[in-house]
Design an enzyme around this catalytic site. Structure first.
Site, PDB file in Angstrom:
ATOM      1  N   HIS A 285      -8.197  -5.309  19.313  1.00  0.00           N
ATOM      2  CA  HIS A 285      -7.865  -6.592  19.962  1.00  0.00           C
ATOM      3  C   HIS A 285      -7.063  -6.371  21.247  1.00  0.00           C
ATOM      4  CE1 HIS A 285      -8.930  -8.515  16.058  1.00  0.00           C
ATOM      5  NE2 HIS A 285      -8.314  -7.447  15.559  1.00  0.00           N
TER       6      HIS A 285
ATOM      7  N   GLU B 190     -15.812  -1.401  38.739  1.00  0.00           N
ATOM      8  CA  GLU B 190     -16.127  -2.837  38.763  1.00  0.00           C
ATOM      9  C   GLU B 190     -17.611  -3.049  39.031  1.00  0.00           C
ATOM     10  OE1 GLU B 190     -11.942  -4.836  40.281  1.00  0.00           O
ATOM     11  OE2 GLU B 190     -13.299  -4.006  41.750  1.00  0.00           O
TER      12      GLU B 190
ATOM     13  N   SER C  61      -8.022  -2.768  50.647  1.00  0.00           N
ATOM     14  CA  SER C  61      -8.190  -4.187  50.907  1.00  0.00           C
ATOM     15  C   SER C  61      -8.141  -4.381  52.419  1.00  0.00           C
ATOM     16  CB  SER C  61      -7.058  -4.950  50.230  1.00  0.00           C
ATOM     17  OG  SER C  61      -6.802  -6.161  50.925  1.00  0.00           O
TER      18      SER C  61
ATOM     19  N   LYS D  55      -3.178  -1.799  48.910  1.00  0.00           N
ATOM     20  CA  LYS D  55      -4.109  -1.847  47.772  1.00  0.00           C
ATOM     21  C   LYS D  55      -4.981  -0.606  47.631  1.00  0.00           C
ATOM     22  CE  LYS D  55      -4.897  -4.650  45.163  1.00  0.00           C
ATOM     23  NZ  LYS D  55      -5.606  -5.930  45.102  1.00  0.00           N
TER      24      LYS D  55
END
Ligand code: ARG
Length: 463
Positions: free
Chosen positions: A157, A291, A278, A284
């Site tokens: 979980h 992804e 970024s 970043k």
């Protein structure tokens, strides 16, 4: 020129829009190698069977090889208004060698021709993908070997559950990829049959030998039933399903890499080669690769569902709907190939931050189950009672803002005096991990055993 080949019954020039809808050349041109290989095998068989002369065969073969060279050098661009790759190549051949070229299509239909070309493509790429999977398994094993002693909280979980080692976690993914590999190999074997010679749907009255073409193309044997063969796209569906399942595994690993490389976790650091920045936030470092691997899984699933849907209502045999079989497969194959290549690089290059993983093991009372197991074993308590006492111990640790492994014996005994002094060692996270030494468990020695077994399997596959 080639348009005339298939238009004996059609008196008007095709509408532009029909061509736009109907022509598959813009995408099926990537099958040019398979188409040429198939036509060489077919014409060889025709000559062996005395259906065409050996002189015609020689002309056809050298003409087709010349066309292959022209396509590869960019001299023949495959951007004309031919309906598909089959028409484009046959047309070019006839332009080159005249009548012999017109004999190539004897005892053949585009229905068995496309079934052959597409199957050759799927089989070839099945091998490529399977090999890339093996490489990824090897890389995971390498990284697993160096991290069998690196502890991290195993989760259920997404909550801290029990201590495991990172090698064990990586071997879980290696095990998934092993099944993926086996799935591709079994599909390859199941589909290793030659479709050519089935003609339109019913076979042909010409005295062909499907065994000769099958042998020349390297298949196990010809398919059994021609009606099935020109209607069947299971081989493509298997490829799509195998890719989807494999990408689902890659996607789960990607999801974990994204989490693990976040500031909250910091368990792994992806190499700068595999991260992006970024455009506005100078600080970043984003995990775009995992992804995208996760995102592309949606895309390959779409391709699978699309072809299942195209096929589900079709009467036998060939229907033009089936031309919709290709783009999704081409796309999924390209996606799977690139994904496996980049995943391999990313796993090889990532840094495993053992200290951060180890520190995370002090959150969540990971060894609580060991206390309950101890009470069952040493105090003869029913598991449910042991479970409740352990719950109270966890509450005490929470009140004191410490991990269960940091409580003193006196504190433990304040909850239940049956807790003896042997328990302190058991509650240590590493001891807890190594206590899980049942077959396939996370104990370091069991993880090493898993890597060894996987290595034995790998050696067998590679031999
Ligand atoms: N371009 C077609 C396809 O991809 C080839 C087969 C065409 N056969 C036919 N009878 N129209 O499916």
């Amino acid at each position: 020129m080639s348009k005339k080949i298939a238009s004996a019954r059609i008196s008007q020039k095709s509408s532009r829009l029909l061509q736009e809808l109907n022509n598959s050349l813009p995408f099926d041109k990537i099958l040019y190698r398979e188409d040429i290989e198939g036509s060489i095998a077919h014409s060889y068989m025709l000559s062996q069977q005395g259906i065409i002369s050996s002189d015609d065969y020689t002309k056809i073969e050298s003409g087709l090889l010349e066309i292959l060279g022209e396509i590869e050098s960019g001299e023949f661009l495959l951007d004309g208004d031919d309906e598909d790759i089959h028409m484009a190549i046959e047309g070019r051949l006839t332009d080159k060698i005249g009548d012999a070229g017109k004999r190539l299509h004897t005892a053949r239909s585009r229905n068995d021709q496309v079934a052959l070309d597409f199957r050759l493509f799927v089989q070839k790429n099945t091998k490529t993908i399977a090999e890339l999977i093996l490489q990824n398994i090897e890389t995971l094993m390498e990284r697993a070997k160096e991290s069998v002693g690196v502890m991290l909280p195993g989760m259920t979980h997404l909550q801290h559950a029990q201590p495991i080692n990172f090698g064990y976690h990586l071997m879980a993914y290696a095990s998934m990829l092993k099944r993926d590999y086996e799935r591709f190999v079994s599909s390859y074997d199941r589909n290793d049959y030659s479709p050519i010679g089935c003609a339109a749907l019913a076979g042909t009255p010409h005295p062909i030998s499907r065994v000769i073409t099958s042998d020349k193309l390297g298949f196990k044997s010809p398919t059994l039933n021609c009606l099935d063969t020109v209607s069947d796209r299971d081989f493509a569906l298997e490829m799509l399903f195998n890719i989807s399942t494999m990408m689902m595994h890659i996607s789960r690993l990607s999801e974990e890499l994204i989490l693990w490389s976040s500031s909250e976790f910091g368990w792994v650091t992806l190499s700068d080669r595999h991260a992006t920045g970024s455009s506005i936030m100078p600080q970043k470092k984003n995990p775009d690769i995992p992804e995208l691997l996760r995102g592309k899984t949606g895309r390959v699933n779409g391709n699978l569902i699309a072809l299942l849907t195209v096929m589900k209502g079709l009467p036998l045999a060939y229907n033009k709907d089936m031309q919709e079989d290709k783009e999704g497969v081409f796309d999924s194959v390209k996606t799977a190939t690139l994904s496996l290549q980049i995943l391999d690089e990313m796993i090889s290059d990532m840094t495993i931050n053992d200290e951060k993983m180890q520190r995370a093991c002090m959150i969540g009372h990971l060894s609580a189950t060991d206390l309950a197991d101890y009470l069952v074993r040493e105090a003869g308590m029913p598991f449910r009672d042991a479970y409740h006492i352990t719950g109270n111990v966890v509450n005490l640790a929470e009140q004191n803002s410490v991990d269960i492994s940091e409580l003193s014996l006196a504190e433990l005994q304040s909850i239940d005096e049956r807790i003896g002094d042997g328990v302190i060692e058991l509650l240590d996270n590493r001891a807890s991990m190594n206590a899980r030494d049942s077959e396939g468990g996370t104990a370091t020695k069991r993880t090493i055993e898993q890597i060894e077994k996987m290595q034995d399997w790998m050696n067998e596959v590679r031999s």
